[in-house]
Design an enzyme around this catalytic site. Structure first.
Site, PDB file in Angstrom:
ATOM      1  CG  HIS A   1      24.252  -0.500  -4.422  1.00  0.00           C
ATOM      2  ND1 HIS A   1      23.324  -0.790  -5.474  1.00  0.00           N
ATOM      3  CD2 HIS A   1      23.543   0.321  -3.735  1.00  0.00           C
ATOM      4  CE1 HIS A   1      22.307  -0.179  -5.436  1.00  0.00           C
ATOM      5  NE2 HIS A   1      22.463   0.540  -4.290  1.00  0.00           N
TER       6      HIS A   1
HETATM    7  P1  TYD Z   1      21.186   1.150  -9.500  1.00  0.00           P
HETATM    8  O1  TYD Z   1      20.916   1.982  -8.139  1.00  0.00           O
HETATM    9  O2  TYD Z   1      22.613   0.594  -9.543  1.00  0.00           O
HETATM   10  O3  TYD Z   1      20.279  -0.119  -9.516  1.00  0.00           O
HETATM   11  P2  TYD Z   1      20.003  -1.157  -8.511  1.00  0.00           P
HETATM   12  O4  TYD Z   1      20.748  -1.240  -7.185  1.00  0.00           O
HETATM   13  O5  TYD Z   1      18.455  -1.459  -8.480  1.00  0.00           O
HETATM   14  O6  TYD Z   1      20.500  -2.552  -9.252  1.00  0.00           O
HETATM   15  O7  TYD Z   1      20.737   2.005 -10.753  1.00  0.00           O
HETATM   16  C1  TYD Z   1      20.592   1.649 -11.970  1.00  0.00           C
HETATM   17  C2  TYD Z   1      21.119   2.961 -12.859  1.00  0.00           C
HETATM   18  O8  TYD Z   1      20.072   3.872 -12.762  1.00  0.00           O
HETATM   19  C3  TYD Z   1      22.530   3.487 -12.614  1.00  0.00           C
HETATM   20  O9  TYD Z   1      22.998   3.796 -13.742  1.00  0.00           O
HETATM   21  C4  TYD Z   1      22.157   4.657 -11.963  1.00  0.00           C
HETATM   22  C5  TYD Z   1      20.784   4.852 -12.305  1.00  0.00           C
HETATM   23  N1  TYD Z   1      20.064   5.703 -11.266  1.00  0.00           N
HETATM   24  C6  TYD Z   1      19.748   7.081 -11.159  1.00  0.00           C
HETATM   25  O10 TYD Z   1      20.079   7.705 -12.387  1.00  0.00           O
HETATM   26  N2  TYD Z   1      18.929   7.834 -10.559  1.00  0.00           N
HETATM   27  C7  TYD Z   1      18.457   6.945  -9.437  1.00  0.00           C
HETATM   28  O11 TYD Z   1      17.742   7.505  -8.473  1.00  0.00           O
HETATM   29  C8  TYD Z   1      18.645   5.628  -9.146  1.00  0.00           C
HETATM   30  C9  TYD Z   1      18.226   4.773  -8.119  1.00  0.00           C
HETATM   31  C10 TYD Z   1      19.333   4.969 -10.150  1.00  0.00           C
END
Ligand code: TYD
Length: 134
Positions: free
Chosen positions: A50
């Site tokens: 992302h």
């Molecule tokens: P995501 O940012 O998509 O993870 P990555 O980029 O590491 O693959 O986040 C994973 C899940 O956690 C998503 O459902 C959103 C949640 N999340 C939060 O609730 N708070 C946060 O600060 C972060 C970074 C993620």
């Protein structure tokens, strides 16, 4: 042109071991509103995929190693993270992927804002369209 912007942190080590202190405004170039860490990553798992519209982040691999792919829609670049005294500044509108987590890897992330799903761009073609202004 290089996409990876590194911040160098001073290691305050002594005979007992190492310590790094991070202070907003001096070592970190934005107001830190959130800290999270990625750990216990399963073998062969990749994360990220992302970009953020506004959010700025600094990623620090405080233990173990991983590889981060950065992509601005035109160029892709891989950086190897294994040094707790180096922060990778990930600006807004940069696509990021995280790969090759070692066992015990802990990736600490400092973020310029609270979690907002509306700030994510999770679709790569939407990301390239946005950076191309199309
Ligand atoms: P995501 O940012 O998509 O993870 P990555 O980029 O590491 O693959 O986040 C994973 C899940 O956690 C998503 O459902 C959103 C949640 N999340 C939060 O609730 N708070 C946060 O600060 C972060 C970074 C993620």
């Amino acid at each position: 042109m290089t996409l990876a912007k590194w911040l160098d942190f001073q290691a305050l080590g002594d005979e007992r071991g190492s310590l790094v202190a991070l202070e907003q405004g001096t070592s970190i170039p934005f107001e830190i509103k959130r800290i999270y860490y990625i750990y216990h990553t399963e073998k062969d798992i990749s994360r990220g995929y992302h970009a953020h519209k506004e959010l700025k982040q600094v990623a620090i691999c405080v233990s173990g190693s991983c590889r981060i792919t950065l992509d601005n829609g035109f160029v892709r670049e891989d950086v190897f993270m294994d040094n707790p005294t180096k922060g990778l500044l990930i600006d807004s509108l940069l696509w990021r992927e995280m790969h090759d987590f070692s066992a015990g890897c802990i990736l600490l992330v400092l973020a310029s804002d609270h979690y907002k799903e509306s700030d994510y761009i999770r679709d790569y073609s939407c990301f390239t369209a946005k950076v191309n202004n199309t």
